[in-house]
Scaffold this motif. Structure first.
Motif: not given
Length: 831
Positions: A10, A14, A260, A263, A471, A718-719, A722
């Motif tokens: 991850v 990210c 990110g 993350g 996130s 991206a969310s 994360v």
């Protein structure tokens, strides 16, 4: 690192995603800008272009231009074309007339391939014409057809496949029709006051600096009022739009990196939790806190380098992937390449973000005692805050990221607003996570066991609540804001604006024909309302005696000084306007020239009642004093002008009229009768159906929306990444809890119900915040910046809540299966 980097997938994703987004946007933008600059001469049609509005160059001006080099004269205007047989409806065209020297640079591509002079020459009493493919489709004609243009007939002798200087003409509203200068003279379309542009494109005999050329031309002919443009800024409007859209997408990419970053922090936390015994051993053998930080900081920088490198590879490939599509959309040689500055900026953002979010968990580990690390079997940490020095470094890195974003921005005000909104959303989401935890703690005890366990998981030490809310909240907020703005724009253009707007615009009604024109319209469309106003074109050259080119104005007001503006005169206050300051002049006023300025634009230019502006109209500078400021209802699409002068300012000046027509309960048949009737009776009058104009704008908004939605989708991805990382980072504590609960009699079904309830509650809380924050951001953009009516679409609300629940519950349960599948004995031995 040889011991494994589990959990850093991850982290890498990210960083790579955010860096790739920024690198790709800036690389494609650089490719387009470089393509425009490299073909500046072909795009402009010369080394320099001298533009005049509503008048041709005088003999003295032509002699001066001829002394600079070879000159090609181009005349452009909008007009109506119709078939000679009268079949079909008259069609709006962008008419362009060229002389024998055109083009000085580049090459016009036609079907059939032949010299332009041959295709446009007069044969058997008819001039030739070339039409864009779109015009042939609209009029349902083929080469060889005869069109009526003004007072003559022209023969379509081919298709204009490529026009070398089309980008320098700005936004082309209608399909192109190309004719010779002799044909344009014969049409009778160019009359005193007609809205026509004359461009003189020059191939310079010697090298001259752009500023020196402009200064020399204006010094020799201070009253000319021409707009001088050189090849280094061949298509300024297109370049500005590329820069602005690139800036917007870069800021979205930065928001993706911020998402990110959460993350990154989760991954570092999880990795350090897995290494707690190693760190404790280091400290037991005498290693200090700085040593531990350096060891793991080196590892994180190595991993960040891998993520940045992956993102740069993806970003560097973007121009090569996009070049073909861009060549098809824009006649620019978009030659793909690797753009070091774009990649360097993306790499800088990536490294700074990784460091900013990694230092906090590293700093928290620095001062934790070895005994505490050995006891922390859950891996949840001790809750210790980093030292002030670490917090200061992180704050410095955040400021450095913001400073870099502002440095790259074309409009720093917009960039600062975006960065501030992101920072506020970040802080508020941390507060929302804390509030959700407190509400769960304060909730009354419930008898339902899964729900009770879910509430406990939300507020316990090491809970996933802050990471999940932060996130998912940022991604969903961005998605709600962009979707709402897009929906409101489309609703306004295709719905509200279309209902409020008139049905037709008429341009180039001659001054002596306005009354017969009114009568003709009344006969064609009884009970209709025709509003008309005189119109000239002028360019602001001075503000309070200061040259407009030297005036410092904000970007949102610069368009008023850029190029020519429509202006009018009136004895009374126009409709759809109200006075904000000053007084209107009497109908019989005969003093110095006065002007009424739109209040909003006056504020942007820093103008007040009593100030002076100088406007060049038809080669004459007219200085007028601002008598009043008006609040203008632009959204009505009625006849409105930034500048309205007193009638004595333009007495005797040749001009035409602009008119709008509103037909109650109109039908397609009535509109066609008006269109054909005006074209037959007044061939020099240009008729624009407002519906066609709005459709063109809607298509443009739809094209922009594709990029905006793609950016929002990447932010949501991206969310999700994360969120998956946050759930993975908390799996150690989840495994311990699950084993203890199963040992005490908890069933798999009970645990699944508990985790599902927890994820649903977190997803619902996050979605509600996203609706509030995203709706507020969209309201500010639509109502304050665009000044359009704001409507919140509840379908967006439902989609947001559903998305949040599906994502959180889906990803949560996907990770839960591994937790529930753990054997109890190995875990119990460590308790």
């Amino acid at each position: 690192m040889r011991g494994g980097l589990r959990g850093f997938a991850v982290f890498l994703a990210c960083i790579a995603l955010g860096v790739a987004a920024i690198a790709a946007v800036n690389s494609v933008s650089a490719m387009m800008t470089r393509g425009i600059e490299s073909e500046g001469r072909a795009i402009l049609g010369g080394d320099a272009r001298f533009g005049l509005v509503q008048r041709t160059a005088t003999p003295e001006e032509l002699d001066y231009l001829g002394s600079l080099g070879k000159v090609a004269a181009v005349t452009s205007m909008r007009s109506m074309a119709r078939t000679a047989s009268g079949e079909g409806d008259p069609t709006l065209v962008e008419l362009k007339a060229i002389d024998g020297a055109y083009p000085l640079y580049g090459r016009a591509e036609t079907t059939p391939a032949a010299p332009l002079a041959d295709l446009l020459a007069e044969r058997n009493g008819r001039f030739g014409a070339l039409a864009a493919p779109e015009l042939l489709e609209r009029m349902n004609v083929r080469p060889g057809a005869v069109l009526r243009l003004g007072s003559i007939e022209v023969e379509l002798r081919g298709v204009l496949d490529r026009e070398p200087d089309v980008l320098s003409d700005g936004f082309i509203f209608a399909p192109r029709l190309l004719v010779s200068a002799a044909a344009m003279d014969a049409t009778g379309l160019v009359q005193p006051g007609s809205l026509v542009e004359h461009d003189y494109k020059v191939r310079l005999d010697r090298t001259v600096r752009a500023d020196d050329l402009t200064a020399d031309a204006n010094a020799r002919f201070p009253q000319a009022g021409w707009n001088v443009r050189t090849a280094d800024r061949a298509a300024p409007a297109l370049q500005r739009n590329i820069e602005r859209f690139g800036q917007f997408l870069t800021l979205v990419g930065l928001a993706i990196l911020v998402v990110g970053g959460v993350g990154v922090a989760n991954a570092v936390n999880a990795y350090l939790a897995g290494k707690r015994r190693v760190i404790a051993t280091f400290k037991s053998l005498g290693a200090g806190g700085p040593f531990v930080v350096r060891v793991y900081l080196i590892q994180i920088l190595i991993l960040a380098t891998l993520g940045v490198a992956l993102g740069l590879v993806l970003g560097a490939a973007a121009p090569f992937l996009a070049a073909g599509a861009l060549r098809a959309a824009l006649p620019v040689a978009a030659e793909p390449s690797v753009y070091p500055l774009a990649l360097l900026a993306a790499a800088a953002f990536g490294y700074l973000t990784a460091l900013a979010f990694a230092l906090l968990p590293l700093g928290a580990t620095r001062d934790v005692a070895a005994t505490a690390l050995f006891r922390d079997a859950s891996g949840n940490g001790t809750g210790r805050r980093p030292r002030a020095a670490y917090l200061a470094v992180v704050a410095g890195l955040v400021l450095l990221i913001a400073g870099l974003a502002l440095l790259m921005a074309d409009d720093r005000r917009v960039a600062a607003t975006f960065l501030l909104a992101t920072a506020v959303a970040f802080v508020v989401l941390r507060g929302v996570g804390f509030l959700v935890g407190r509400l769960a703690r304060a909730a009354p005890r419930v008898r339902n066991v899964p729900l009770r366990l879910a509430l406990g998981n939300i507020h316990r030490l090491g809970a996933l609540t802050p990471s999940v809310v932060l996130s998912l909240g940022l991604g969903l907020t961005l998605l709600v804001a962009l979707a709402t703005i897009d929906t409101d724009l489309r609703r306004e253009i295709s719905g509200e604006l279309a209902r409020r707007a008139p049905d037709f615009f008429f341009v180039d009604i001659q001054n002596g024909e306005i009354e017969p024109f009114r009568a003709r319209v009344a006969a064609l469309a009884p009970r209709s309302t025709l509003d008309a106003a005189p119109m000239l074109r002028g360019r602001i050259t001075k503000l309070n005696g200061v040259e407009a080119s030297e005036a410092k104005v904000p970007p949102e007001g610069a368009w008023v000084l850029r190029g020519d503006r429509g202006i009018t005169y009136a004895g009374t206050l126009p409709e759809n306007s109200r006075l904000e300051a000053g007084e209107w002049w009497p109908k019989t006023y005969e003093g110095e020239p006065l002007v009424s300025f739109a209040a909003e634009q006056a504020g942007q230019l820093g103008l007040h009642v009593g100030d002076t502006i100088t406007v060049n109209v038809l080669g004459r500078d007219i200085t007028a004093r601002i008598a009043n400021l008006r609040d203008v209802e632009w959204e009505s699409l009625s006849i409105n002008f930034v500048m309205v002068f007193s009638p004595n300012a333009f007495r005797g000046a040749p001009h035409a009229w602009l008119a709008t027509l509103d037909i109650p309960n109109t039908t397609m048949a009535v509109e066609k009768d008006v269109l054909r009737g005006i074209a037959d009776s007044y061939p020099a009058v240009t008729t624009v159906r407002v519906k066609d104009a709005l459709d063109a704008v809607n298509r443009l908004v739809a094209q922009l929306a594709i990029g905006i939605r793609a950016a929002a989708a990447v932010a949501l991805v991206a969310s999700v990444l994360v969120l998956a990382g946050a759930l993975a980072s908390g799996s150690r504590g989840r495994i311990r809890d699950a084993v203890v609960l199963k040992t005490l009699g908890g069933t798999r079904r009970t645990l699944i119900a508990a985790y599902t309830s927890e994820y649903m509650l977190l997803g619902l809380a996050t979605a509600l915040f996203a609706l509030l924050a995203g709706g507020l951001a969209a309201w500010y953009a639509v109502a304050r910046i665009m000044q359009l009516p704001f409507h919140f679409d509840w379908r967006i609300a439902a989609a947001t809540i559903l998305t949040a629940l599906v994502v959180t519950v889906g990803i949560g349960l996907a990770g839960t299966w591994r937790v529930l599948g753990q054997k109890a004995a190995p875990v119990l031995r460590e308790l």
